[in-house]
Design a protein around this motif. Structure first.
Motif, PDB file in Angstrom:
ATOM      1  N   ASN A   1      45.639 -20.619 -35.469  1.00 24.82           N
ATOM      2  CA  ASN A   1      45.105 -19.984 -36.675  1.00 24.82           C
ATOM      3  C   ASN A   1      43.770 -20.547 -37.143  1.00 24.82           C
ATOM      4  O   ASN A   1      43.226 -20.094 -38.142  1.00 24.82           O
ATOM      5  N   CYS A   2      43.252 -21.528 -36.415  1.00 23.99           N
ATOM      6  CA  CYS A   2      41.989 -22.143 -36.839  1.00 23.99           C
ATOM      7  C   CYS A   2      40.892 -21.083 -36.891  1.00 23.99           C
ATOM      8  O   CYS A   2      40.780 -20.241 -36.007  1.00 23.99           O
ATOM      9  N   GLU A   3      40.075 -21.147 -37.939  1.00 25.05           N
ATOM     10  CA  GLU A   3      39.025 -20.148 -38.120  1.00 25.05           C
ATOM     11  C   GLU A   3      37.791 -20.457 -37.283  1.00 25.05           C
ATOM     12  O   GLU A   3      36.948 -19.608 -37.073  1.00 25.05           O
TER      13      GLU A   3
ATOM     14  N   ALA B   1      42.085 -27.110 -32.755  1.00 24.96           N
ATOM     15  CA  ALA B   1      41.819 -26.892 -34.178  1.00 24.96           C
ATOM     16  C   ALA B   1      40.626 -27.730 -34.630  1.00 24.96           C
ATOM     17  O   ALA B   1      40.419 -28.841 -34.134  1.00 24.96           O
ATOM     18  N   CYS B   2      39.855 -27.182 -35.593  1.00 31.50           N
ATOM     19  CA  CYS B   2      38.679 -27.923 -36.070  1.00 31.50           C
ATOM     20  C   CYS B   2      39.070 -28.997 -37.089  1.00 31.50           C
ATOM     21  O   CYS B   2      38.377 -29.990 -37.255  1.00 31.50           O
ATOM     22  N   GLY B   3      40.183 -28.774 -37.785  1.00 28.38           N
ATOM     23  CA  GLY B   3      40.631 -29.739 -38.787  1.00 28.38           C
ATOM     24  C   GLY B   3      39.901 -29.621 -40.115  1.00 28.38           C
ATOM     25  O   GLY B   3      40.209 -30.351 -41.053  1.00 28.38           O
ATOM     26  N   LYS B   4      38.914 -28.709 -40.199  1.00 28.62           N
ATOM     27  CA  LYS B   4      38.077 -28.637 -41.410  1.00 28.62           C
ATOM     28  C   LYS B   4      38.182 -27.306 -42.145  1.00 28.62           C
ATOM     29  O   LYS B   4      38.038 -27.264 -43.352  1.00 28.62           O
ATOM     30  N   CYS B   5      38.420 -26.227 -41.400  1.00 27.06           N
ATOM     31  CA  CYS B   5      38.433 -24.907 -42.051  1.00 27.06           C
ATOM     32  C   CYS B   5      39.617 -24.810 -43.025  1.00 27.06           C
ATOM     33  O   CYS B   5      40.497 -25.666 -43.025  1.00 27.06           O
ATOM     34  N   SER B   6      39.636 -23.753 -43.823  1.00 28.03           N
ATOM     35  CA  SER B   6      40.680 -23.694 -44.854  1.00 28.03           C
ATOM     36  C   SER B   6      42.064 -23.552 -44.218  1.00 28.03           C
ATOM     37  O   SER B   6      43.045 -24.108 -44.714  1.00 28.03           O
ATOM     38  N   SER B   7      42.145 -22.846 -43.087  1.00 28.31           N
ATOM     39  CA  SER B   7      43.445 -22.713 -42.409  1.00 28.31           C
ATOM     40  C   SER B   7      43.955 -24.093 -41.938  1.00 28.31           C
ATOM     41  O   SER B   7      45.108 -24.450 -42.157  1.00 28.31           O
ATOM     42  N   CYS B   8      43.060 -24.855 -41.298  1.00 27.86           N
ATOM     43  CA  CYS B   8      43.454 -26.191 -40.815  1.00 27.86           C
ATOM     44  C   CYS B   8      43.836 -27.104 -41.982  1.00 27.86           C
ATOM     45  O   CYS B   8      44.805 -27.856 -41.900  1.00 27.86           O
ATOM     46  N   GLN B   9      43.045 -27.012 -43.058  1.00 28.03           N
ATOM     47  CA  GLN B   9      43.329 -27.857 -44.225  1.00 28.03           C
ATOM     48  C   GLN B   9      44.725 -27.575 -44.778  1.00 28.03           C
ATOM     49  O   GLN B   9      45.486 -28.498 -45.063  1.00 28.03           O
TER      50      GLN B   9
END
Ligand SMILES: [Zn+2]
Length: 326
Positions: free
Chosen positions: A51-53, A61-69
């Motif tokens: 689901n990472c944006e 995963a980027c770990g930073k986008c709102s989905s990851c957060q």
């Protein structure tokens, strides 16, 4: 956190990343393997990457986008975790996710449902889940996690992509303890070596203060002599009657013989589990032939198998003490 932060399981991670890259993600997975090796963590990372944006081209995963957060704060509406309520996972829990799965994910591309200890589903729950598995829906992914997959109905297993997880390597457990728990290298190595490849077991051993028990056992092992029956009985009686403790003791002795064999073959002392007790390990390596050491290791394994069957513990341990080569 991303796939890169997972300890071990490189092959499984590569497979999951490949399925994302090829857009061939399955609708149901079973992650099986011994407890506390990171299966649930990896399932969570997989859900996050899906689901990472702004996932990178490694499909991580980027770990930073709102989905990851949101995923990191366990507040993502499309990432659902289910675990046992007491002893079982009950039908209500399964019915609830089935209701949610009827609708499209609310925020992400995928809705992931991670069922921890899936073997704890009672019959009703398992039957209900089977219906969901038989009628997969486009944007829902189920991930079942189990350390006892043989307890799951075959009908469920056959509808999942079954990924088997090996115990972690001693090196991976050691790294986890050093990096995540701030333990020293030496202690981490010892706990990892006795953990059977499970981070959870290593942490348990730390709580149980394995160091004192190990020192006692090693002393008795050092004193044991074939022509001194009292020394052998002392060694046997030090295990006590608690099965968990007996297993620990057998693992400790086994790790000494393992080390002696490794040192005999490689002459390297830095890869020993008990590197802090090098003089003793060296002494074992000098005294015993490789054949005798291997005999000892398999005798220890057989002793545990016998004790697991609830045979007379004292007698079994005494027989072992008399049979070991010293
Ligand atoms: Zn992201």
């Amino acid at each position: 956190m991303s796939f890169l932060d997972i300890y071990g399981h490189e092959r499984q991670i590569a497979i999951l990343q490949k399925t994302i890259a090829q857009k061939r993600v399955g609708h149901a997975y079973l992650f099986s393997g011994i407890n506390a090796t990171g299966k649930k963590t990896l399932a969570g990372e997989f859900a996050k990457a899906l689901n990472c944006e702004q996932a990178d081209n490694h499909h991580d995963a980027c770990g930073k986008c709102s989905s990851c957060q949101k995923a990191q704060h366990l507040s993502h509406v499309d990432m659902i975790f289910i675990e046992a309520d007491g002893q079982f996972i009950r039908i209500n829990a399964i019915r609830e996710i089935q209701e949610r799965m009827k609708f499209k994910p609310l925020e992400g591309r995928w809705r992931t449902v991670i069922i921890d200890d899936a073997d704890k589903m009672n019959d009703h729950a398992a039957n209900a889940l089977l219906k969901t598995l038989e009628e997969p829906s486009a944007s829902n992914i189920l991930i079942l996690i189990s350390s006892r997959p043989y307890s799951l109905p075959a009908t469920i297993i056959s509808r999942c992509r079954h990924m088997r997880f090996n115990p972690l390597t001693t090196n991976a457990v050691t790294r986890y303890l050093v990096e995540q728990k701030g333990m020293g290298e030496q202690k981490s190595g010892l706990l990892a070596g006795l953990s059977g490849g499970s981070i959870g077991r290593a942490l348990e051993l730390d709580q149980e203060d394995i160091t004192a028990f190990r020192a006692e056992i090693m002393q008795l092992l050092m004193n044991a002599k074939k022509d001194d029956p009292i020394s052998l009985l002392n060694l046997a009686s030090n295990f006590g009657q608690d099965k968990k403790k007996i297993k620990q003791g057998l693992d400790i002795i086994s790790s000494c013989f393992r080390d002696a064999l490794v040192f005999k073959e490689t002459r390297k002392d830095e890869i020993l589990i008990n590197s802090d007790k090098f003089p003793f390990i060296n002494q074992l390596a000098q005294k015993l032939s490789a054949e005798h050491i291997i005999q000892n290791i398999s005798l220890l394994a057989r002793t545990w198998e016998t004790i697991e069957l609830n045979v007379n513990k004292t007698l079994t341990l005494e027989t072992m003490a008399f049979k070991l080569n010293y």
